[in-house]
Design a protein around this motif. Structure first.
Motif, PDB file in Angstrom:
ATOM      1  N   ASP A   1     -97.692   4.818  52.733  1.00 29.40           N
ATOM      2  CA  ASP A   1     -97.135   5.989  53.397  1.00 29.40           C
ATOM      3  C   ASP A   1     -97.213   5.851  54.912  1.00 29.40           C
ATOM      4  O   ASP A   1     -96.257   6.176  55.643  1.00 29.40           O
ATOM      5  N   LEU A   2     -98.337   5.362  55.407  1.00 27.68           N
ATOM      6  CA  LEU A   2     -98.514   5.154  56.839  1.00 27.68           C
ATOM      7  C   LEU A   2     -97.623   4.030  57.338  1.00 27.68           C
ATOM      8  O   LEU A   2     -97.003   4.128  58.405  1.00 27.68           O
ATOM      9  N   TYR A   3     -97.551   2.960  56.573  1.00 24.90           N
ATOM     10  CA  TYR A   3     -96.678   1.825  56.897  1.00 24.90           C
ATOM     11  C   TYR A   3     -95.237   2.290  57.077  1.00 24.90           C
ATOM     12  O   TYR A   3     -94.565   1.937  58.043  1.00 24.90           O
ATOM     13  N   GLU A   4     -94.777   3.122  56.146  1.00 26.06           N
ATOM     14  CA  GLU A   4     -93.403   3.620  56.199  1.00 26.06           C
ATOM     15  C   GLU A   4     -93.199   4.547  57.408  1.00 26.06           C
ATOM     16  O   GLU A   4     -92.154   4.490  58.070  1.00 26.06           O
ATOM     17  N   ARG A   5     -94.199   5.385  57.696  1.00 26.28           N
ATOM     18  CA  ARG A   5     -94.064   6.291  58.839  1.00 26.28           C
ATOM     19  C   ARG A   5     -93.969   5.507  60.144  1.00 26.28           C
ATOM     20  O   ARG A   5     -93.150   5.833  61.018  1.00 26.28           O
ATOM     21  N   TRP A   6     -94.796   4.487  60.285  1.00 28.19           N
ATOM     22  CA  TRP A   6     -94.745   3.665  61.489  1.00 28.19           C
ATOM     23  C   TRP A   6     -93.402   2.931  61.585  1.00 28.19           C
ATOM     24  O   TRP A   6     -92.821   2.819  62.660  1.00 28.19           O
ATOM     25  N   ARG A   7     -92.913   2.425  60.448  1.00 27.19           N
ATOM     26  CA  ARG A   7     -91.642   1.710  60.446  1.00 27.19           C
ATOM     27  C   ARG A   7     -90.511   2.622  60.914  1.00 27.19           C
ATOM     28  O   ARG A   7     -89.678   2.227  61.745  1.00 27.19           O
ATOM     29  N   GLN A   8     -90.484   3.844  60.407  1.00 29.15           N
ATOM     30  CA  GLN A   8     -89.446   4.788  60.812  1.00 29.15           C
ATOM     31  C   GLN A   8     -89.553   5.125  62.299  1.00 29.15           C
ATOM     32  O   GLN A   8     -88.531   5.297  62.984  1.00 29.15           O
ATOM     33  N   GLU A   9     -90.767   5.221  62.795  1.00 28.58           N
ATOM     34  CA  GLU A   9     -90.963   5.497  64.215  1.00 28.58           C
ATOM     35  C   GLU A   9     -90.403   4.370  65.077  1.00 28.58           C
ATOM     36  O   GLU A   9     -89.755   4.615  66.100  1.00 28.58           O
ATOM     37  N   LEU A  10     -90.622   3.127  64.651  1.00 28.91           N
ATOM     38  CA  LEU A  10     -90.098   1.986  65.405  1.00 28.91           C
ATOM     39  C   LEU A  10     -88.565   1.999  65.438  1.00 28.91           C
ATOM     40  O   LEU A  10     -87.961   1.808  66.492  1.00 28.91           O
ATOM     41  N   TRP A  11     -87.942   2.232  64.280  1.00 29.10           N
ATOM     42  CA  TRP A  11     -86.483   2.262  64.246  1.00 29.10           C
ATOM     43  C   TRP A  11     -85.940   3.427  65.065  1.00 29.10           C
ATOM     44  O   TRP A  11     -84.889   3.318  65.710  1.00 29.10           O
ATOM     45  N   ARG A  12     -86.659   4.549  65.055  1.00 27.51           N
ATOM     46  CA  ARG A  12     -86.216   5.695  65.868  1.00 27.51           C
ATOM     47  C   ARG A  12     -86.230   5.337  67.361  1.00 27.51           C
ATOM     48  O   ARG A  12     -85.258   5.602  68.088  1.00 27.51           O
ATOM     49  N   LEU A  13     -87.319   4.738  67.810  1.00 27.06           N
ATOM     50  CA  LEU A  13     -87.430   4.360  69.222  1.00 27.06           C
ATOM     51  C   LEU A  13     -86.400   3.291  69.584  1.00 27.06           C
ATOM     52  O   LEU A  13     -85.833   3.314  70.686  1.00 27.06           O
ATOM     53  N   PHE A  14     -86.152   2.378  68.652  1.00 27.95           N
ATOM     54  CA  PHE A  14     -85.137   1.351  68.873  1.00 27.95           C
ATOM     55  C   PHE A  14     -83.760   1.993  69.020  1.00 27.95           C
ATOM     56  O   PHE A  14     -82.980   1.658  69.916  1.00 27.95           O
ATOM     57  N   GLY A  15     -83.454   2.933  68.124  1.00 26.35           N
ATOM     58  CA  GLY A  15     -82.159   3.603  68.173  1.00 26.35           C
ATOM     59  C   GLY A  15     -81.950   4.410  69.440  1.00 26.35           C
ATOM     60  O   GLY A  15     -80.830   4.505  69.946  1.00 26.35           O
ATOM     61  N   GLU A  16     -83.043   4.965  69.963  1.00 27.48           N
ATOM     62  CA  GLU A  16     -82.968   5.736  71.204  1.00 27.48           C
ATOM     63  C   GLU A  16     -82.879   4.840  72.440  1.00 27.48           C
ATOM     64  O   GLU A  16     -82.580   5.329  73.534  1.00 27.48           O
ATOM     65  N   GLY A  17     -83.180   3.568  72.273  1.00 22.31           N
ATOM     66  CA  GLY A  17     -83.211   2.667  73.416  1.00 22.31           C
ATOM     67  C   GLY A  17     -84.544   2.659  74.144  1.00 22.31           C
ATOM     68  O   GLY A  17     -84.664   2.065  75.224  1.00 22.31           O
ATOM     69  N   SER A  18     -85.566   3.307  73.553  1.00 23.73           N
ATOM     70  CA  SER A  18     -86.886   3.366  74.191  1.00 23.73           C
ATOM     71  C   SER A  18     -87.719   2.117  73.933  1.00 23.73           C
ATOM     72  O   SER A  18     -88.714   1.878  74.617  1.00 23.73           O
ATOM     73  N   LEU A  19     -87.325   1.344  72.928  1.00 26.89           N
ATOM     74  CA  LEU A  19     -88.077   0.149  72.546  1.00 26.89           C
ATOM     75  C   LEU A  19     -87.092  -1.014  72.458  1.00 26.89           C
ATOM     76  O   LEU A  19     -86.120  -0.961  71.701  1.00 26.89           O
ATOM     77  N   ARG A  20     -87.365  -2.050  73.236  1.00 31.25           N
ATOM     78  CA  ARG A  20     -86.400  -3.146  73.373  1.00 31.25           C
ATOM     79  C   ARG A  20     -87.060  -4.471  72.975  1.00 31.25           C
ATOM     80  O   ARG A  20     -87.769  -5.079  73.773  1.00 31.25           O
ATOM     81  N   PRO A  21     -86.847  -4.935  71.746  1.00 30.68           N
ATOM     82  CA  PRO A  21     -87.396  -6.232  71.374  1.00 30.68           C
ATOM     83  C   PRO A  21     -86.666  -7.357  72.113  1.00 30.68           C
ATOM     84  O   PRO A  21     -85.440  -7.330  72.248  1.00 30.68           O
ATOM     85  N   VAL A  22     -87.412  -8.306  72.593  1.00 36.16           N
ATOM     86  CA  VAL A  22     -86.850  -9.426  73.342  1.00 36.16           C
ATOM     87  C   VAL A  22     -87.076 -10.704  72.540  1.00 36.16           C
ATOM     88  O   VAL A  22     -88.172 -10.953  72.046  1.00 36.16           O
TER      89      VAL A  22
END
Length: 305
Positions: free
Chosen positions: A254-275
């Motif tokens: 459950d925690l793993y999934e919550r963190w995963r969704q948070e990462l995709w949300r930040l990625f979609g917003e442009g707040s997190l930029r993997p290089v």
């Protein structure tokens, strides 16, 4: 199919032809589109007494599933951590370690973001980093570290210090949001911090503990080992916390999934930029390892089968 292997400590790495594996109970057979190269695997190649399966983060399309799999089916795009042979055209991924790739994201995005991002986010959570506190990240230009710097900033850190092996990486980590840059060999790493996220370990670990303010917390998620003197913790009421992503994935889905969704949300917003530092073919796996072993990478190193 092609698979990268080696026969003795230190390599060399070579590509061989083998049969496509069949998924066992609870496993997915994935056609690999991108495979992340990690420091722990690189270290094991050079240090482990016996050869290991070259595993790690991967992303691709599910070809077929084993008995008992309920969350995925053929055609799904997934990413996750492979403990077997992952440097290959096809690999086996346990269902518990797999998660969907967001619509519109590439396999490279998924490998660069999800696994490394989960470690970075999990380490921040383990440190109990609060908005307004100060955070220092070692190996700050690495696949995990460059995301940890961004996440610390996004989560409201008052000051983010990026510790790197080479001053040539300073401009890169500052572009990610670091306020200050510390080089491992510097006499001082600046003012003490509330939290240290350490991906290096070894001889650097005591230095990282010394960088903590009284009551500070260090999260160790490195495969590099290291020793801390108990007095160094007692004198400043400091804490060292071990963090392992596989334990979360298996024990706290459950925690793993919550963190995963948070990462995709930040990625979609442009707040997190993997290089991505570089993309290498299976035949160039040795060059991918060298990029990490030499500490020359800025961001994620990826194989593209």
């Amino acid at each position: 199919m092609r698979r990268v292997r080696y026969e003795s400590r230190g390599g060399p790495l070579f590509v061989e032809e083998v049969a496509v594996p069949d998924p066992g109970p609870g496993e997915l057979l994935v056609r690999c589109e991108a495979v992340g190269v990690t420091l722990p695997v690189v270290r094991k190649v050079t240090e482990a007494a016996e050869p290991i399966a070259l595993g790690g983060e991967l992303a691709g399309e599910v070809v077929t599933v084993g008995a008992g799999v309920t969350r995925f089916r053929a055609g799904d795009r997934v990413t996750g951590l492979c403990f077997g042979h992952g440097y290959a055209d096809f690999a086996l991924l346990h269902e518990a370690m797999a998660s969907p790739v967001a619509d519109g994201a590439s396999a490279v995005d998924a490998v660069a973001l999800v696994r490394s991002g989960l470690v970075a986010l999990g380490a921040l959570e383990a440190a109990r980093a609060e908005p307004g506190e100060t955070v220092l990240v070692t190996a700050a230009a690495s696949g995990v570290g460059h995301l940890a710097v961004q996440l610390a900033r996004v989560r409201g850190a008052a000051r983010v210090v990026a510790a790197v092996s080479d001053p040539a990486k300073a401009e890169f980590v500052r572009s990610l949001g670091a306020d200050e840059v510390a080089v491992y060999g510097d006499d001082s790493w600046g003012d003490p911090v509330d939290c240290v996220l350490d991906a290096v370990g070894g001889e650097l670990l005591p230095r990282a503990v010394a960088a903590l303010a009284p009551g500070g917390r260090l999260v160790a998620y490195s495969s590099g080992g290291g020793t801390v003197q108990a007095y160094d913790l007692l004198a400043g009421a400091k804490s060292v916390i071990g963090f392992q992503m596989a334990r979360i994935a298996r024990g706290r889905p459950d925690l793993y999934e919550r963190w995963r969704q948070e990462l995709w949300r930040l990625f979609g917003e442009g707040s997190l930029r993997p290089v991505v530092h570089g993309e290498f073919s299976l035949h160039d796996a040795a060059k991918a390892h060298e990029a990490i072993e030499s500490r020359g990478n800025r961001g994620k190193v990826v194989l593209r089968p």
